[in-house]
Design an enzyme around this catalytic site. Structure first.
Site, mmCIF file in Angstrom:
data_model
loop_
_atom_site.group_PDB
_atom_site.id
_atom_site.type_symbol
_atom_site.label_atom_id
_atom_site.label_comp_id
_atom_site.label_asym_id
_atom_site.label_seq_id
_atom_site.Cartn_x
_atom_site.Cartn_y
_atom_site.Cartn_z
ATOM 1 N N GLU A 95 0.881 -1.175 0.000
ATOM 2 C CA GLU A 95 0.000 0.000 0.000
ATOM 3 C C GLU A 95 0.912 1.216 0.000
ATOM 4 O O GLU A 95 1.444 1.611 1.046
ATOM 5 C CB GLU A 95 -0.893 -0.012 1.258
ATOM 6 C CG GLU A 95 -1.840 -1.204 1.329
ATOM 7 C CD GLU A 95 -3.043 -1.064 0.402
ATOM 8 O OE1 GLU A 95 -3.337 0.052 -0.047
ATOM 9 O OE2 GLU A 95 -3.682 -2.094 0.120
ATOM 10 N N CYS A 108 -2.209 9.661 2.730
ATOM 11 C CA CYS A 108 -1.732 9.076 1.460
ATOM 12 C C CYS A 108 -2.682 9.353 0.318
ATOM 13 O O CYS A 108 -2.268 9.452 -0.824
ATOM 14 C CB CYS A 108 -1.528 7.580 1.628
ATOM 15 S SG CYS A 108 -3.012 6.737 2.165
HETATM 16 P P1 NAD Z 1 8.240 4.507 5.356
HETATM 17 O O1 NAD Z 1 8.275 3.704 4.109
HETATM 18 O O2 NAD Z 1 9.386 5.353 5.687
HETATM 19 O O3 NAD Z 1 7.970 3.572 6.646
HETATM 20 C C1 NAD Z 1 6.918 2.660 6.730
HETATM 21 C C2 NAD Z 1 7.341 1.501 7.597
HETATM 22 O O4 NAD Z 1 8.473 0.870 7.009
HETATM 23 C C3 NAD Z 1 7.741 1.866 9.022
HETATM 24 O O5 NAD Z 1 7.180 0.943 9.923
HETATM 25 C C4 NAD Z 1 9.245 1.749 9.010
HETATM 26 O O6 NAD Z 1 9.755 1.333 10.258
HETATM 27 C C5 NAD Z 1 9.485 0.669 7.980
HETATM 28 N N1 NAD Z 1 10.771 0.832 7.297
HETATM 29 C C6 NAD Z 1 11.453 1.970 7.057
HETATM 30 N N2 NAD Z 1 12.589 1.706 6.380
HETATM 31 C C7 NAD Z 1 12.623 0.375 6.187
HETATM 32 C C8 NAD Z 1 13.540 -0.498 5.505
HETATM 33 N N3 NAD Z 1 14.647 -0.052 4.934
HETATM 34 N N4 NAD Z 1 13.256 -1.800 5.484
HETATM 35 C C9 NAD Z 1 12.141 -2.260 6.041
HETATM 36 N N5 NAD Z 1 11.234 -1.495 6.689
HETATM 37 C C10 NAD Z 1 11.465 -0.182 6.751
HETATM 38 O O7 NAD Z 1 6.909 5.340 5.158
HETATM 39 P P2 NAD Z 1 6.374 6.513 6.054
HETATM 40 O O8 NAD Z 1 7.233 7.716 5.842
HETATM 41 O O9 NAD Z 1 6.127 6.042 7.429
HETATM 42 O O10 NAD Z 1 4.960 6.757 5.344
HETATM 43 C C11 NAD Z 1 4.759 7.678 4.319
HETATM 44 C C12 NAD Z 1 4.447 7.025 3.002
HETATM 45 O O11 NAD Z 1 3.453 6.026 3.156
HETATM 46 C C13 NAD Z 1 3.877 7.997 1.985
HETATM 47 O O12 NAD Z 1 4.460 7.742 0.728
HETATM 48 C C14 NAD Z 1 2.397 7.656 1.953
HETATM 49 O O13 NAD Z 1 1.737 7.990 0.750
HETATM 50 C C15 NAD Z 1 2.444 6.201 2.170
HETATM 51 N N6 NAD Z 1 1.165 5.730 2.724
HETATM 52 C C16 NAD Z 1 0.393 4.934 1.964
HETATM 53 C C17 NAD Z 1 -0.838 4.520 2.458
HETATM 54 C C18 NAD Z 1 -1.742 3.626 1.675
HETATM 55 O O14 NAD Z 1 -2.724 3.176 2.243
HETATM 56 N N7 NAD Z 1 -1.471 3.334 0.420
HETATM 57 C C19 NAD Z 1 -1.249 4.925 3.729
HETATM 58 C C20 NAD Z 1 -0.420 5.756 4.456
HETATM 59 C C21 NAD Z 1 0.796 6.148 3.957
#
Ligand code: NAD
Length: 458
Positions: A212, A246
């Site tokens: 997502e 998002c």
């Molecule tokens: P992120 O990708 O930085 O982090 C999300 C999760 O991934 C966190 O739990 C984090 O600990 C983990 N993570 C971070 N780096 C990692 C790695 N290298 N390996 C494995 N896991 C890792 O995202 P964010 O900044 O928390 O969220 C923002 C993004 O999420 C935006 O792009 C937004 O559009 C998207 N988003 C999408 C939806 C949807 O439903 N499609 C909903 C909310 C947010």
């Protein structure tokens, strides 16, 4: 902390014991989450205020209430969803009968982001439990207060061999798990770059994924739209949670004939919602951290500020900001904004608007404002997008009867309501053949039976 591999092994054992499979067990766990949320509601409200300055009403409407609604609809329908369904049987296999069973997947990993930190972890968990799985939960470390209260609730109601709650730096703990353990499904919500890392790690173990992701979701306002309503709904969809949604409209494409009227009405809506100083407004949130704040503030300089533009790094405040006359090649029109900055761009005809949308193809959401149903059909047909609204923004997410998910750059797979159950279960096909009928024609020697086969198999 106990050895992670050992803990994951315990989840596998627990799953294989069959304890999670019965309807009664699943229902009991779902109700336990519901009761946990109700019991700790006050602490949840405080946590979301601390992390994102969400007020109680917004927290209910966009976090806790959504999880409770998801539980209610799941509990109401789970028995029916779990039942095997009959399928037809083709001529060559008669008089066999055919059924499709719903198998749990096993041990699943759910990774969530910080922007709606409660519901984006717990709604997938509802699906995982309903599917009869064990789950590992990895919330975002960037919403620490919510991370903590959810840990309290989850560890209070579930033993770690059933639902394991893992905290810490995602870039460390997630690979530590995924490289050593084969999850039966990985459900990830977050950014595109991290989504790609997750997908690669999952591929190594042939683990299925739901991704997502984010992207740039357009709102298109046609000349025949109800401009006042369009401005109000776009303002709400964009500036709720200080734009950190998002599915928020990332930018607006407005027909040149109605651009000035639209901008005026947008300004009116923003000031009606958030007053003259949004920094002290009850309904206006804050930016999650200084890193995100710095990125967002840089976008403001890339266009002419129509309204807003004020910011304060100390309290992570950025006013609801509308930009016009965006500089050519500006990053604000290339990257997902994910904050309270809304570029408004005028277009002359459909081709021009489509071309702008195609620069960031396959958005997560798409919003069209028009009163012409013919236009509606053409746009829905032409633009690939995850989900969206006509004459509205964001609200499709809250309808659990609709599948939610992205396409292409914005993700893989769907969830919510029955679609979550589908995501967290696997279809298992079974054909049952009686012993009383066993015609010799099916067995060798086959020579001379071709004509008959051609009659039966078609
Ligand atoms: P992120 O990708 O930085 O982090 C999300 C999760 O991934 C966190 O739990 C984090 O600990 C983990 N993570 C971070 N780096 C990692 C790695 N290298 N390996 C494995 N896991 C890792 O995202 P964010 O900044 O928390 O969220 C923002 C993004 O999420 C935006 O792009 C937004 O559009 C998207 N988003 C999408 C939806 C949807 O439903 N499609 C909903 C909310 C947010």
């Amino acid at each position: 902390m106990p050895d992670l591999n050992l803990q994951l092994g315990l989840l596998r054992q627990y799953y294989e014991s069959g304890a999670t499979r019965s309807f009664a067990f699943r229902k009991k766990q779902l109700i336990a989450i519901k009761n946990g949320i109700i019991k700790f509601e006050k602490e949840i409200d405080e946590a979301l205020f601390a992390d994102l300055k969400k007020n109680r009403e917004e927290t209910y409407a966009t976090e806790t209430g959504l999880v409770l609604a998801e539980i209610n609809v799941t509990v109401r329908n789970l028995y029916r969803w779990m039942r095997p369904t009959s399928a037809g049987t083709n001529l060559v296999n008669l008089p066999s009968s055919s059924k499709v069973y719903r198998d749990p997947l096993g041990v699943v990993l759910i990774i969530s982001p910080w922007n709606y930190p409660l519901q984006l972890l717990l709604i997938p968990l509802v699906g995982a439990i309903a599917g009869g799985n064990c789950a590992v939960l990895k919330p975002s470390e960037f919403a620490p207060a919510t991370e903590k209260i959810m840990q309290k609730i989850i560890t209070h109601i579930f033993p770690p061999e059933y639902v394991l709650y893992i905290t810490g730096n995602g870039a460390e703990v997630v690979p530590a798990m995924m490289k050593n353990f084969r999850f039966d499904h990985v459900f990830y919500t977050g950014s595109i770059p991290v989504g790609k890392i997750i997908y690669q790690m999952a591929a190594e173990k042939l683990a299925p994924v739901t991704l997502e992701l984010g992207g740039k979701s357009p709102a298109i306002v046609l000349a025949d739209a109800n401009i006042k309503i369009a401005a109000k709904r776009i303002a709400f969809g964009k500036f709720i949670n200080a734009g950190q949604t998002c599915i928020a409209p990332d930018y607006v494409l407005v027909h040149e004939k109605v651009k000035d009227e639209f901008i005026d009405k947008l300004k009116d809506s923003i000031s009606r919602f958030y007053g003259t100083d949004a920094s002290i407004n009850y309904d206006y949130g804050k930016i999650i951290n200084q890193k995100r704040f710095d990125t967002l503030v840089n976008y403001i300089g890339e266009g002419e500020v129509v309204t807003g533009g004020e910011y304060n790094r100390e309290n992570l405040f950025i006013a609801p900001t509308v930009l016009k006359n965006i500089a050519p090649g500006a990053t604000v029109m290339q990257q997902e904004i994910f904050g309270p900055i809304l570029p408004v761009i005028a277009f002359h005809d459909m081709e021009e608007a489509m071309e702008i949308v195609q620069r960031n193809a396959t958005p997560l959401a798409f919003y069209l404002f028009t009163t012409n149903t013919q236009e509606e059909k053409v746009w829905i047909d032409k633009i690939p997008f995850g989900g969206g609204c006509i004459n509205n923004a964001d609200w499709h997410f809250t309808n659990h009867n609709l599948p939610f998910g992205g396409v292409g750059n914005s993700g893989i797979g769907m969830y919510h309501g029955k679609y979550s159950f589908d995501t967290f279960t696997r279809l298992k096909a079974v054909m049952k053949t009686p012993n009383w009928f066993d015609p010799a024609i099916k067995y060798p020697p086959l020579k001379g039976k071709l004509k008959l086969f051609k009659w039966f198999i078609k």
